[in-house]
Every structure is written in C-alpha cells, then in structure tokens.
Design an enzyme around this catalytic site. Structure first.
Site, PDB file in Angstrom:
ATOM      1  N   HIS A 102      -2.929  12.137  -5.630  1.00 12.87           N
ATOM      2  CA  HIS A 102      -4.157  11.898  -6.076  1.00 12.87           C
ATOM      3  C   HIS A 102      -5.017  10.770  -5.282  1.00 12.87           C
ATOM      4  CE1 HIS A 102      -1.008   9.354  -7.634  1.00 12.87           C
ATOM      5  NE2 HIS A 102      -1.833   8.456  -7.597  1.00 12.87           N
ATOM      6  N   LEU A 103      -6.404  11.128  -5.623  1.00 16.90           N
ATOM      7  CA  LEU A 103      -7.273  10.216  -4.884  1.00 16.90           C
ATOM      8  C   LEU A 103      -7.783   9.327  -5.976  1.00 16.90           C
ATOM      9  CD1 LEU A 103      -7.300  12.858  -3.066  1.00 16.90           C
ATOM     10  CD2 LEU A 103      -9.670  11.946  -2.573  1.00 16.90           C
TER      11      LEU A 103
HETATM   12  P1  AMP Z   1      -0.251   5.492  -8.258  1.00 21.34           P
HETATM   13  O1  AMP Z   1       0.188   4.068  -8.486  1.00 21.34           O
HETATM   14  O2  AMP Z   1      -1.269   5.490  -6.986  1.00 21.34           O
HETATM   15  O3  AMP Z   1       0.557   6.253  -8.305  1.00 21.34           O
HETATM   16  O4  AMP Z   1      -1.649   5.908  -9.593  1.00 21.34           O
HETATM   17  C1  AMP Z   1      -1.261   6.474 -10.518  1.00 21.34           C
HETATM   18  C2  AMP Z   1      -2.234   6.412 -11.476  1.00 21.34           C
HETATM   19  O5  AMP Z   1      -2.247   7.313 -12.747  1.00 21.34           O
HETATM   20  C3  AMP Z   1      -2.528   4.833 -12.071  1.00 21.34           C
HETATM   21  O6  AMP Z   1      -3.688   4.312 -11.722  1.00 21.34           O
HETATM   22  C4  AMP Z   1      -2.283   4.921 -13.497  1.00 21.34           C
HETATM   23  O7  AMP Z   1      -2.965   4.320 -14.444  1.00 21.34           O
HETATM   24  C5  AMP Z   1      -2.533   6.602 -13.707  1.00 21.34           C
HETATM   25  N1  AMP Z   1      -2.434   7.256 -15.007  1.00 21.34           N
HETATM   26  C6  AMP Z   1      -1.043   7.321 -15.223  1.00 21.34           C
HETATM   27  N2  AMP Z   1      -0.897   8.057 -16.150  1.00 21.34           N
HETATM   28  C7  AMP Z   1      -2.067   8.450 -16.663  1.00 21.34           C
HETATM   29  C8  AMP Z   1      -2.391   9.270 -17.656  1.00 21.34           C
HETATM   30  N3  AMP Z   1      -1.875   9.824 -18.624  1.00 21.34           N
HETATM   31  N4  AMP Z   1      -4.063   9.399 -17.860  1.00 21.34           N
HETATM   32  C9  AMP Z   1      -4.745   9.037 -16.936  1.00 21.34           C
HETATM   33  N5  AMP Z   1      -4.255   8.092 -15.997  1.00 21.34           N
HETATM   34  C10 AMP Z   1      -2.906   7.888 -15.689  1.00 21.34           C
END
Ligand code: AMP
Length: 116
Positions: A102-103
């Site tokens: 993800h970006l």
């Molecule tokens: P990372 O730490 O780079 O893996 O980012 C994962 C991101 O996903 C974090 O910023 C979380 O806040 C976000 N996240 C996790 N679950 C959800 C969800 N159900 N909907 C939207 N964002 C989410």
C-alpha cells in the site's frame, strides 16, 4: 515470493468490510486510512495481493507505474496542490503492519524530515 496471505485489505477490495473509498479502477483501490496521521491520509492498494514492495516482480512493472500515476491524480483530487508525501512501508524495519502493498498518500500539513 512468499505465499500471499489474506489481509484486511483483501476484505476491503471484496467490499466485505466497509471503507471510505475515494477511487477505484480495475487495478487498484484507494480509501481513507482509519487512523489518519495528517488532515488527508489515504491508502492506495493494488487489487493484486502483493504482500510488500520487496515482493513485486518485473511482471508488476506496469502496475507499479499505474499506482504512482493514480497516487498523483488522487492527491490532486484531494486538493493537495501545496504538496504531499507518498510512503511505502516495507517489512518489519519499514514499519509495515498490513501485508498487502500500500501507498500512504499524506497531505494537508507540512511534513517533517527525517521521518521517525
Ligand atoms: P502500514 O503500517 O504501512 O502497514 O500501514 C497500514 C495502515 O493501514 C495503517 O495506517 C492503518 O491505520 C491502516 N488500516 C488498518 N486497517 C484499516 C482499515 N480497516 N481501514 C482503513 N485503514 C486501515
């Protein structure tokens, strides 16, 4: 490549759990981050379940380019004309918590450097 795993983002792609979706096409989906770190904090994900950037291959060449150009378009549509930041966390040391590439698209405030 490691075996791909089911993540919460797979469920968002399949619309099995809700998300505030701001963009979708055949290849990718963008939605608001549930824990925003800036006034604008969006996540852009490929629909293909690539666990992390380190596992993208030459097969994903066009998809990677597509994601960058769509990130630019989404930032523009979110009104981030004064600038924005793209972040890809990769693996444990990179701070990645969801194993689906993800970006992060962050904007609406002045970003600091270096990041923590
Ligand atoms: P990372 O730490 O780079 O893996 O980012 C994962 C991101 O996903 C974090 O910023 C979380 O806040 C976000 N996240 C996790 N679950 C959800 C969800 N159900 N909907 C939207 N964002 C989410």
């Amino acid at each position: 490549m490691s075996e791909t795993t089911e993540t919460i983002f797979s469920k968002i792609i399949r619309k099995e759990i809700p998300a505030d979706i701001v963009y979708e096409d055949d290849l990718c989906l963008a939605f608001k981050d549930i824990h925003p770190q800036a006034p604008v904090h969006l996540l852009l994900i490929p629909k293909k379940p690539i666990p992390k950037l380190a596992e993208a291959t030459s097969e994903d060449h066009a998809l990677m380019g597509h994601l960058l150009l769509i990130a630019k378009r989404i930032a523009d549509e979110a009104g981030l004309s004064n600038g924005f930041r793209l972040v890809i966390n990769n693996g444990d040391d990179g701070g990645q918590t969801v194993d689906h590439l993800h970006l992060h698209i962050l904007g609406g405030r002045h970003m600091k450097w270096p990041p923590g």
